[in-house]
Design an enzyme around this catalytic site. Structure first.
Site, PDB file in Angstrom:
ATOM      1  N   LYS A  50     -61.490  -0.233  56.919  1.00  0.00           N
ATOM      2  CA  LYS A  50     -60.385  -0.969  56.298  1.00  0.00           C
ATOM      3  C   LYS A  50     -59.107  -0.916  57.124  1.00  0.00           C
ATOM      4  O   LYS A  50     -58.296  -1.844  57.096  1.00  0.00           O
ATOM      5  CB  LYS A  50     -60.149  -0.443  54.881  1.00  0.00           C
ATOM      6  CG  LYS A  50     -61.257  -0.801  53.908  1.00  0.00           C
ATOM      7  CD  LYS A  50     -60.974  -0.279  52.516  1.00  0.00           C
ATOM      8  CE  LYS A  50     -61.987  -0.823  51.506  1.00  0.00           C
ATOM      9  NZ  LYS A  50     -63.357  -0.472  51.842  1.00  0.00           N
ATOM     10  N   GLU A 134     -51.543   1.359  51.041  1.00  0.00           N
ATOM     11  CA  GLU A 134     -50.916   0.047  51.072  1.00  0.00           C
ATOM     12  C   GLU A 134     -50.258  -0.227  49.729  1.00  0.00           C
ATOM     13  O   GLU A 134     -50.566   0.427  48.725  1.00  0.00           O
ATOM     14  CB  GLU A 134     -51.943  -1.050  51.392  1.00  0.00           C
ATOM     15  CG  GLU A 134     -53.046  -1.194  50.373  1.00  0.00           C
ATOM     16  CD  GLU A 134     -54.142  -2.146  50.814  1.00  0.00           C
ATOM     17  OE1 GLU A 134     -54.238  -2.426  52.021  1.00  0.00           O
ATOM     18  OE2 GLU A 134     -54.918  -2.599  49.946  1.00  0.00           O
ATOM     19  N   GLU A 222     -59.844  -6.881  52.001  1.00  0.00           N
ATOM     20  CA  GLU A 222     -60.857  -6.238  52.837  1.00  0.00           C
ATOM     21  C   GLU A 222     -61.977  -7.247  53.087  1.00  0.00           C
ATOM     22  O   GLU A 222     -62.032  -8.300  52.446  1.00  0.00           O
ATOM     23  CB  GLU A 222     -61.434  -4.990  52.158  1.00  0.00           C
ATOM     24  CG  GLU A 222     -62.167  -5.281  50.858  1.00  0.00           C
ATOM     25  CD  GLU A 222     -62.606  -4.018  50.142  1.00  0.00           C
ATOM     26  OE1 GLU A 222     -61.998  -2.961  50.392  1.00  0.00           O
ATOM     27  OE2 GLU A 222     -63.542  -4.092  49.336  1.00  0.00           O
ATOM     28  N   ARG A 226     -71.612  -7.506  54.136  1.00  0.00           N
ATOM     29  CA  ARG A 226     -72.937  -7.439  53.522  1.00  0.00           C
ATOM     30  C   ARG A 226     -73.060  -8.526  52.466  1.00  0.00           C
ATOM     31  O   ARG A 226     -72.094  -9.233  52.152  1.00  0.00           O
ATOM     32  CB  ARG A 226     -73.144  -6.073  52.859  1.00  0.00           C
ATOM     33  CG  ARG A 226     -72.075  -5.734  51.815  1.00  0.00           C
ATOM     34  CD  ARG A 226     -72.362  -4.419  51.124  1.00  0.00           C
ATOM     35  NE  ARG A 226     -71.241  -3.932  50.349  1.00  0.00           N
ATOM     36  CZ  ARG A 226     -70.930  -4.303  49.114  1.00  0.00           C
ATOM     37  NH1 ARG A 226     -71.664  -5.222  48.508  1.00  0.00           N
ATOM     38  NH2 ARG A 226     -69.899  -3.786  48.482  1.00  0.00           N
TER      39      ARG A 226
END
Length: 642
Positions: A50, A134, A222, A226
């Site tokens: 990340k 963040e 993010e 997958r």
């Protein structure tokens, strides 16, 4: 790797568990000349971290959330960063996903506690304890863009999914498309997602997640490298098979659709994640699935899809994620998909473990959900005490209908029991016994808006419609429909519903868990989950919520008033294990003084850590467990002096 060698597999699809984002696993496959059906190791490593992914997103001109672009050294560094960014902040595992290792901090005290918990969860789940910090955007929407790319240079974005209904930063209900996003915003978000994918030479399926405010301003959150858990709803509205596209990409074939303008958006789809957990406090539940029946088609072909890996008799253990099934529904419109979901949840039978179907059913029917007014704090706002059960409405007539249904089921069961006991044999029809006079007192446990329990007490008079030979002239059908009429009066409730005459038809084959009801012209399903320990109790599930209903004759109700209530066990001096798990840490020892709410211990179950706190101010008497010890639910972990 042993399984690959034993089977001679040429390729591996990792599903959507943690293995699917493990770059080391991809390296091992490449070293053994086995194809990984997913992104390449370079892209996975770049976007799976990340911290690194935020730096790359900035370079790709993707909107990002203000934060610290680097590794947080320790808790003091985290507090320094948080003070510079401004509270609230999000502490987040750098290598994380699935809501693990993520917590909000509203002040320095929260940073101190959550830094430790996030670090431990990240280490336990991903083998990587690094965190980032963040700014936390309060009450945003969580909206994501599905991308799919091949090795020929084709990268497409698919219509967005909204994932704003969450608990513990884990998604609970998703839908596609989002009711908040217009075509212009969809295009802008999609193009930024494609730009990010191209920047790292991404191939296969991936998801770029954004936080979106009420003005449709969006910020990169993010990238999940997958297939997502919620991919079925994208498949519903696009007609694309995402797993097939991943296989095509891995086989060096072009995507089945290579032009962005050919990506379609038709209809609406909703997914509910069915978890083995208590919906009141979101704690996981373990046990054996004693009954398990998935819903089927509701209104149209293929309008219900269940993705699960369990059957009746399966064991839900403490070592894995608590998800039981992904339940997806489809409709031509959002409202149609929503109504199909309501009916599907009503027809989903699970016994043996606690589950969150009551919460899912309530959210799907909530006025704000119906309007599409969603945000990540939805559950915290509308269910501040967790979900305590559906509150039956007297004014709408709903409570009266439910009381009538309870009395009707009791009448059918009593008739069956009478004839079995009387040794007359039992066919599909039996004469209603003369002893069944149709006068009942029905008591329904409820939780009010102040989170206080109470009993909704109703006096029900019902009669069976129809006629036939035999005593009483009325016949009960044990394998089909029985129609009842009657009135309902509630204690301490003077409303028109008290005096209204009701007509209900109960379509029920004894032995089935599903009771199909037509009440005053309304069709729905009630689940019969058995009689309770007493001869007058029924366990029913209605709109997802379970009700321990007592149905008594007038004589039974009168006599029950003279029974002494069962004494409750005093647990105010105890800290109990809320679920089976493993003790991670213990913060106290005998003789320590504690105040109410102080941390006593941390327990881990299903890769999530839960802090156990002191129930009151006092002195620790005894600590009954050790770190790393496995415990059962309701075990007494710590006792306080009385």
């Amino acid at each position: 790797m042993d399984a690959i060698k034993q089977t001679g597999a040429q390729a591996v699809h990792p599903g959507y568990g943690f293995l699917s984002e493990n770059a080391e696993f991809v390296k091992m496959l490449e070293a053994n000349n086995v194809e990984f059906i997913g992104p390449n190791e370079k892209a996975m490593h770049a976007m799976g971290d990340k911290i690194q992914s935020k730096i790359i997103a900035k370079e790709a001109k993707v909107n990002v959330i203000p934060g610290f672009n680097g590794v947080v050294k320790d808790v003091n560094h985290a507090k320094q960063i948080a003070n510079e960014i401004g509270y609230p902040v999000m502490l987040k595992a750098s290598a994380g996903g699935g809501g693990k290792g993520m917590r909000i901090a509203w002040n320095e005290k929260d940073v101190e506690e959550n830094f430790r918990l996030c670090t431990d969860e990240a280490k336990s789940s991903f083998g990587d304890s690094r965190l980032l910090v963040e700014r936390f955007i309060n009450n945003p929407r969580h909206i994501e863009i599905q991308i799919i790319a091949d090795r020929k240079g084709n990268v497409l974005y698919l219509p967005e999914r909204e994932c704003s209904i969450q608990r513990r930063n884990q998604k609970v209900i998703e839908e596609a498309p989002s009711p908040h996003i217009d075509p212009a915003t969809r295009k802008a978000m999609g193009e930024q997602a494609v730009s990010l994918a191209r920047n790292v030479d991404y191939t296969s399926a991936g998801t770029v997640e954004f936080l979106v405010d009420d003005q449709r301003r969006f910020y990169f959150l993010e990238m999940n490298t997958r297939l997502q858990v919620e991919h079925p709803i994208t498949e519903y509205i696009t007609g694309m098979d995402l797993v097939e596209e991943m296989i095509r990409s891995a086989a060096n074939l072009p995507l089945s659709t290579t032009k962005q303008e050919d990506v379609k958006l038709e209809g609406w789809a909703i997914e509910s994640r069915v978890y083995a957990e208590d919906p009141e406090n979101y704690l996981p539940s373990i046990g054996t699935l004693q009954s398990y029946v998935e819903p089927k088609q509701i209104a149209a072909e293929n309008d219900v899809r269940c993705d699960s890996g369990i059957t009746e008799g399966s064991e839900i253990s403490m070592y894995y994620d608590p998800m039981i099934c992904k339940l997806s529904t489809y409709g031509k419109s959002r409202e149609e998909a929503r109504q199909v979901m309501e009916k599907a949840l009503d027809q989903y039978l699970i016994t043996g473990v606690n589950h969150n179907i009551p919460l899912l059913r309530s959210v799907i029917s909530h006025p704000s959900f119906k309007k599409g007014d969603l945000f990540t704090g939805f559950l915290a706002k509308y269910y501040p005490h967790g979900f305590r059960g559906h509150l039956l409405s007297i004014e709408s007539g709903e409570a009266a209908e439910f009381a009538m249904i309870s009395a009707a089921l009791k009448t059918i069961l009593a008739t069956r029991d009478y004839y079995q006991y009387d040794s007359r044999g039992l066919s599909s029809l039996a004469t209603l016994p003369a002893t069944q006079n149709g006068h009942f007192t029905v008591s329904i446990p409820q939780i009010d808006g102040e989170n206080q329990p109470f009993n909704l007490n109703a006096h029900v008079n019902i009669s069976l419609e129809g006629s036939g030979a035999g005593e009483g002239g009325k016949m009960i059908n044990f394998l089909g429909k029985n129609t009842f009429t009657g009135t309902v009066a509630f204690d301490n409730a003077e409303t028109p519903a008290d005096k209204k005459s009701h007509k209900i038809t109960v379509d029920w084959s004894i032995g089935s868990s599903f009771v199909r009801v037509n009440a005053n012209g309304n069709d729905y399903v009630v689940q019969y989950q058995g009689q309770l320990n007493t001869s007058y109790g029924l366990l029913l599930q209605y709109k997802g919520s379970k009700y321990n209903v007592s149905v008594l004759s007038n004589n039974q109700a009168t006599l029950l008033k003279h029974m002494k209530p069962v004494a409750k066990v005093d647990t105010t001096n105890m800290v109990l294990a809320p679920m089976p798990g493993t003790i991670v840490s213990i913060s106290v020892k005998p003789g320590d003084k504690v105040s109410e709410g102080m941390e006593i211990a941390v327990i881990e179950a299903m890769k999530m850590q839960n802090v156990l706190r002191a129930p009151r101010t006092g002195v620790i008497k005894v600590v009954n467990v050790k770190v790393a010890e496995a415990v059962n639910g309701e075990d007494v972990l710590v006792e306080l002096e009385k």
